[in-house]
Scaffold this active site. Structure first.
Site, short mmCIF file in Angstrom:
data_model
loop_
_atom_site.label_atom_id
_atom_site.label_comp_id
_atom_site.label_asym_id
_atom_site.label_seq_id
_atom_site.Cartn_x
_atom_site.Cartn_y
_atom_site.Cartn_z
N LYS A 252 16.21 48.60 93.12
CA LYS A 252 16.84 47.74 92.10
C LYS A 252 17.76 46.71 92.74
O LYS A 252 17.91 45.61 92.22
CB LYS A 252 17.55 48.59 91.04
CG LYS A 252 16.56 49.49 90.32
CD LYS A 252 17.17 50.32 89.26
CE LYS A 252 16.24 51.43 88.83
NZ LYS A 252 16.11 52.54 89.83
N CYS A 368 16.55 58.15 85.75
CA CYS A 368 15.11 58.46 85.68
C CYS A 368 14.94 59.86 85.10
O CYS A 368 14.11 60.64 85.57
CB CYS A 368 14.44 58.31 87.04
SG CYS A 368 15.09 59.40 88.30
C1 LIG Z 1 18.73 57.21 91.20
S1 LIG Z 1 19.16 57.03 92.87
C2 LIG Z 1 19.36 55.30 93.00
C3 LIG Z 1 18.08 54.53 93.10
C4 LIG Z 1 18.30 53.07 93.45
N1 LIG Z 1 19.19 52.42 92.52
C5 LIG Z 1 17.00 52.31 93.53
O1 LIG Z 1 16.64 51.67 92.56
O2 LIG Z 1 16.35 52.38 94.58
C6 LIG Z 1 20.80 57.58 92.90
C7 LIG Z 1 21.50 57.35 94.22
O3 LIG Z 1 22.87 57.65 94.01
C8 LIG Z 1 23.42 58.08 95.23
N2 LIG Z 1 24.71 58.72 94.92
C9 LIG Z 1 24.94 59.95 94.44
N3 LIG Z 1 26.26 60.14 94.24
C10 LIG Z 1 26.87 58.99 94.60
C11 LIG Z 1 28.23 58.56 94.63
N4 LIG Z 1 29.22 59.36 94.25
N5 LIG Z 1 28.50 57.31 95.08
C12 LIG Z 1 27.51 56.50 95.48
N6 LIG Z 1 26.20 56.85 95.46
C13 LIG Z 1 25.89 58.07 95.03
C14 LIG Z 1 22.34 58.96 95.80
O4 LIG Z 1 22.48 59.09 97.19
C15 LIG Z 1 21.07 58.21 95.39
O5 LIG Z 1 20.60 57.44 96.44
#
Ligand SMILES: C[S@@+](CC[C@H](N)C(=O)[O-])C[C@H]1O[C@@H](n2cnc3c(N)ncnc32)[C@H](O)[C@@H]1O
Length: 415
Positions: A252, A368
């Site tokens: 994204k 998702c």
């Molecule tokens: C649904 S994925 C994101 C997908 C991404 N937006 C894409 O479209 O490729 C959620 C992401 O949140 C990250 N994440 C989890 N907790 C987090 C935090 N407290 N701060 C920042 N990132 C975090 C995870 O490592 C993961 O890569």
């Protein structure tokens, strides 16, 4: 060779709760395999995991004692081939399983495997006597807690459609990178088909996109069609200062950059350094230049930036992943208790987003998953706490509607 590797991958999945795509990629890098062999292994591994509860149900009456994981997984993957891969004759399935058992465990185990498979292949099973939700759970191999949860949130008819849709082979979808080429230009090559739902989407057949010229030149990136709607919902302009709170692996982020025509600025965060490296690889491949990446915890960003810093914020939150079970069937067997912890993180992310958003600015919150507690309910709680946040658009995509991932996205505006 193929079945031995498939079994090893399944054992790793069972013993270490590993992600299937990562384990499969690891094995494919270690061994020299033809495309056909890779496809065969992928089909057996995914098929067995996808249908695990049904296969266990069929197998159960034929096991009169507890069996070890090796025997269990070998039996299940053999049963998968018998039930769902018509082209393979039963004698070939049995021979291969028996040989594998002999090689790894010896004669006693191979005789056991032979006996069980012969019995189970000659028997039939039925699900008619089961209560409706249990039947759906076994028939579509979704744990009963999940079927019950979906049933409570969506009702009988929708739940059935959702569970069956998760068994379908997911459609391959890519996104055009308009920083380098238009979708119309790509569509001149009949490998690509215009997607139904996303204005940037392209369907393709086969699994080998990463080796294609279009991919290597950065003209396309792999992204499910539902996920392609998220950046468009945020609709960033070329001047905007944008925060992407959870950016890895960057689908994204790069879409936002494309919509901003590489102008303005995006601050892109993820908690893990190795994931930020993946994002940076994408940025380079897709010629994106307006993104600053950061390893950091977005639940504490209020301490990093002053209040009301950003014009637009994407909060693509970590979630239970219960919208992408067609693509990642292993998720359905994860411990459901981790959902509570994830919901706390989602809430903290939204709090930070609120603090950092300018008046008149927008947040898109997306996941998702199709679990309403992480979606609609999470947003209801948020806007009750912050009444100046107005819900402008809310979209839930269920997996059967467009043969894409189940997704939730909500556009909010700060008055
Ligand atoms: C649904 S994925 C994101 C997908 C991404 N937006 C894409 O479209 O490729 C959620 C992401 O949140 C990250 N994440 C989890 N907790 C987090 C935090 N407290 N701060 C920042 N990132 C975090 C995870 O490592 C993961 O890569």
């Amino acid at each position: 060779m193929e079945r031995q590797l498939a079994l090893e991958i399944l054992l790793k999945f069972k013993q270490e709760q590993s992600y299937l795509n990562l384990t499969i990629n690891h094995y494919f890098q270690r061994y020299t395999l033809t495309r056909q062999q890779k496809d065969f292994i992928t089909r057996i591994v995914y098929g067995t995991v996808q249908n695990m509860l049904l296969l266990e149900y069929i197998l159960k009456p034929h096991l009169h004692m507890r069996v070890k994981t090796f025997e269990k997984m070998l039996l299940l993957m053999s049963l998968y081939q018998h039930e769902m891969m018509d082209a393979i004759p039963d004698y070939a399935i049995i021979n291969e399983a028996v040989e594998l058992a002999k090689k790894k465990k010896g004669m006693k185990t191979s005789r056991f495997i032979h006996g069980v498979l012969q019995n189970v292949f000659q028997s039939s099973y039925q699900l008619d006597d089961l209560p409706p939700l249990e039947r759906l759970s076994i028939e579509t191999s979704h744990p009963l807690w999940l079927v019950k949860m979906l049933n409570k949130q969506y009702g009988d008819k929708e739940t059935k459609r959702i569970c069956h849709a998760f068994l379908e082979v997911p459609r391959h979808c890519a996104r055009v990178n308009t920083l380098l080429i238009s979708r119309e230009e790509l569509l001149k090559d009949n490998h690509w088909q215009k997607a139904d739902l996303s204005p940037d989407g392209l369907y393709y057949t086969g699994h080998h996109i990463a080796s294609s010229e279009a991919f290597q030149k950065g003209y396309v990136t792999v992204q499910d069609e539902s996920s392609q709607l998220v950046a468009r919902l945020l609709n960033p302009s070329k001047q905007d200062y944008v925060l992407d709170m959870c950016c890895a692996p960057g689908s994204k982020t790069t879409h936002l950059a494309m919509l901003m025509n590489n102008q303005g600025c995006i601050e892109a965060y993820d908690l893990y350094e190795h994931k930020i490296h993946l994002v940076e690889k994408q940025l380079t491949r897709l010629h994106v230049q307006n993104v600053q990446t950061h390893v950091g915890d977005s639940t504490t960003l209020m301490q990093v930036y002053p209040q009301e810093t950003f014009d637009k914020i994407l909060c693509d939150a970590p979630c239970s992943g219960l919208g992408v079970l067609a693509r990642k069937p292993e998720i359905k067997y994860h411990d459901s208790s981790s959902m509570d912890e994830i919901m706390v993180i989602q809430e903290k992310l939204l709090e930070n987003a609120y603090f950092l958003l300018k008046k008149g600015g927008n947040i898109v919150y997306s996941t998702c998953t199709i679990n309403k507690k992480e979606n609609e309910k999470q947003i209801e709680k948020f806007i009750t706490k912050y009444p100046d946040m107005k819900k402008r658009k809310e979209v839930t995509i269920l997996p059967y509607q467009y043969h894409s991932d189940g997704f939730y996205m909500c556009l909010l505006e700060k008055e």
